[in-house]
Design a protein around this motif. Sequence first.
Motif, PDB file in Angstrom:
ATOM      1  N   THR A 152      38.004  55.122  58.104  1.00 46.88           N
ATOM      2  CA  THR A 152      36.505  55.439  58.294  1.00 46.88           C
ATOM      3  C   THR A 152      35.818  54.668  59.255  1.00 46.88           C
ATOM      4  N   ILE A 153      36.076  53.275  59.227  1.00 45.25           N
ATOM      5  CA  ILE A 153      35.464  52.501  60.057  1.00 45.25           C
ATOM      6  C   ILE A 153      35.914  52.394  61.653  1.00 45.25           C
ATOM      7  N   VAL A 154      37.136  52.865  61.810  1.00 45.16           N
ATOM      8  CA  VAL A 154      37.656  53.246  63.191  1.00 45.16           C
ATOM      9  C   VAL A 154      36.862  54.499  63.712  1.00 45.16           C
ATOM     10  N   ARG A 155      36.852  55.693  62.917  1.00 43.09           N
ATOM     11  CA  ARG A 155      36.259  56.782  63.375  1.00 43.09           C
ATOM     12  C   ARG A 155      34.548  56.475  63.364  1.00 43.09           C
ATOM     13  N   ASN A 156      34.230  55.704  62.647  1.00 40.28           N
ATOM     14  CA  ASN A 156      32.885  55.514  62.997  1.00 40.28           C
ATOM     15  C   ASN A 156      32.310  54.578  64.225  1.00 40.28           C
ATOM     16  N   MET A 157      33.479  53.752  64.636  1.00 37.31           N
ATOM     17  CA  MET A 157      33.309  52.937  65.839  1.00 37.31           C
ATOM     18  C   MET A 157      33.310  53.871  67.012  1.00 37.31           C
ATOM     19  N   MET A 158      34.196  54.838  66.827  1.00 39.60           N
ATOM     20  CA  MET A 158      34.400  55.841  68.104  1.00 39.60           C
ATOM     21  C   MET A 158      33.289  56.720  68.161  1.00 39.60           C
ATOM     22  N   ASP A 159      32.876  57.235  67.144  1.00 42.31           N
ATOM     23  CA  ASP A 159      31.515  57.974  67.186  1.00 42.31           C
ATOM     24  C   ASP A 159      30.390  57.191  67.805  1.00 42.31           C
ATOM     25  N   THR A 160      30.203  56.128  67.280  1.00 43.38           N
ATOM     26  CA  THR A 160      29.145  55.106  67.779  1.00 43.38           C
ATOM     27  C   THR A 160      29.142  55.055  69.443  1.00 43.38           C
ATOM     28  N   VAL A 161      30.224  54.687  69.548  1.00 42.31           N
ATOM     29  CA  VAL A 161      30.539  54.294  71.239  1.00 42.31           C
ATOM     30  C   VAL A 161      30.202  55.721  71.913  1.00 42.31           C
ATOM     31  N   GLN A 162      30.817  56.761  71.500  1.00 44.17           N
ATOM     32  CA  GLN A 162      30.530  58.163  72.156  1.00 44.17           C
ATOM     33  C   GLN A 162      29.093  58.749  72.302  1.00 44.17           C
ATOM     34  N   THR A 163      28.472  58.334  70.877  1.00 44.22           N
ATOM     35  CA  THR A 163      26.827  58.806  70.972  1.00 44.22           C
ATOM     36  C   THR A 163      26.016  57.824  72.129  1.00 44.22           C
ATOM     37  N   ALA A 164      26.350  56.637  72.040  1.00 40.80           N
ATOM     38  CA  ALA A 164      25.659  55.873  72.757  1.00 40.80           C
ATOM     39  C   ALA A 164      26.013  56.151  74.256  1.00 40.80           C
ATOM     40  N   ALA A 165      27.079  56.459  74.775  1.00 42.17           N
ATOM     41  CA  ALA A 165      27.510  56.895  76.013  1.00 42.17           C
ATOM     42  C   ALA A 165      26.725  58.035  76.415  1.00 42.17           C
ATOM     43  N   PHE A 166      26.741  58.965  75.655  1.00 44.73           N
ATOM     44  CA  PHE A 166      25.963  60.437  75.703  1.00 44.73           C
ATOM     45  C   PHE A 166      24.567  60.157  75.973  1.00 44.73           C
ATOM     46  N   ALA A 167      23.908  59.131  75.059  1.00 43.17           N
ATOM     47  CA  ALA A 167      22.565  59.014  75.064  1.00 43.17           C
ATOM     48  C   ALA A 167      22.102  58.501  76.503  1.00 43.17           C
ATOM     49  N   PHE A 168      22.872  57.798  77.043  1.00 48.73           N
ATOM     50  CA  PHE A 168      22.484  57.111  78.456  1.00 48.73           C
ATOM     51  C   PHE A 168      22.859  58.205  79.419  1.00 48.73           C
ATOM     52  N   ASP A 169      24.153  58.973  79.377  1.00 44.81           N
ATOM     53  CA  ASP A 169      24.369  59.806  80.282  1.00 44.81           C
ATOM     54  C   ASP A 169      23.467  61.075  80.428  1.00 44.81           C
ATOM     55  N   TYR A 170      22.943  61.277  79.551  1.00 44.28           N
ATOM     56  CA  TYR A 170      22.061  62.620  79.555  1.00 44.28           C
ATOM     57  C   TYR A 170      20.728  62.396  79.567  1.00 44.28           C
ATOM     58  N   SER A 171      20.110  61.008  79.844  1.00 48.66           N
ATOM     59  CA  SER A 171      18.843  60.845  79.939  1.00 48.66           C
ATOM     60  C   SER A 171      18.345  60.029  81.218  1.00 48.66           C
TER      61      SER A 171
END
Length: 208
Positions: A106-125
Amino acid sequence: MADEATDCSTKEQIALYVRYFNRQQGEVCEEFLGYREASSTTGQALAETFLEALDEYGINIDQMRGQGYDGAANMAGVHRGVQARIRERVPLALYTHCRAHSCKETIVRNMMDTVQTAAFAFDYSAKRLLNFEECLANDDEARMAMNRKTKLKTLCETRWFSRVDALNTFLKCFAVVVESLEELGGDGDSKARGYALSIKQYLMEIES
């Protein structure tokens, strides 16, 4: 261990590795053997290529006790996959599915999801990306570590090496990411505030 992928010239390349116990050093070692071009990606053709390559490298195939690939049908298939074909030749070579493709921590999946979410947050705005660039410009250490990069990298679902690059980029500018998200959150960007909280929550999980 092996995997195949199409290179930039559209040729199927197979990367071959061996894992073995080194009696002199008393430890398990792993070595990259090299690449082989695949004329076909069927389980039969790939298995023959693997065995021929091992024989060329002088490896005693009869001493093989394990084999590891991803979960694709041509690799893991119980009847016609590579692992099944190999076991017809070496019955003791047990198949293990690549852990990188099946991580359930779970902790690895959460980490991956967090990194991806942050990247998208900046990439699309444009607004968020501008703020990120401004924060990066004010952080000499992060800016040098980024080596002229001004954006986070998103995670690729299939190319694992690209994930390493994305995670390294995120790590190098971690403080900038948090600072930028907090600034944006303070200016009324509720999503940015939520992303910052998500990152902090993850840090609390790994610290506990």
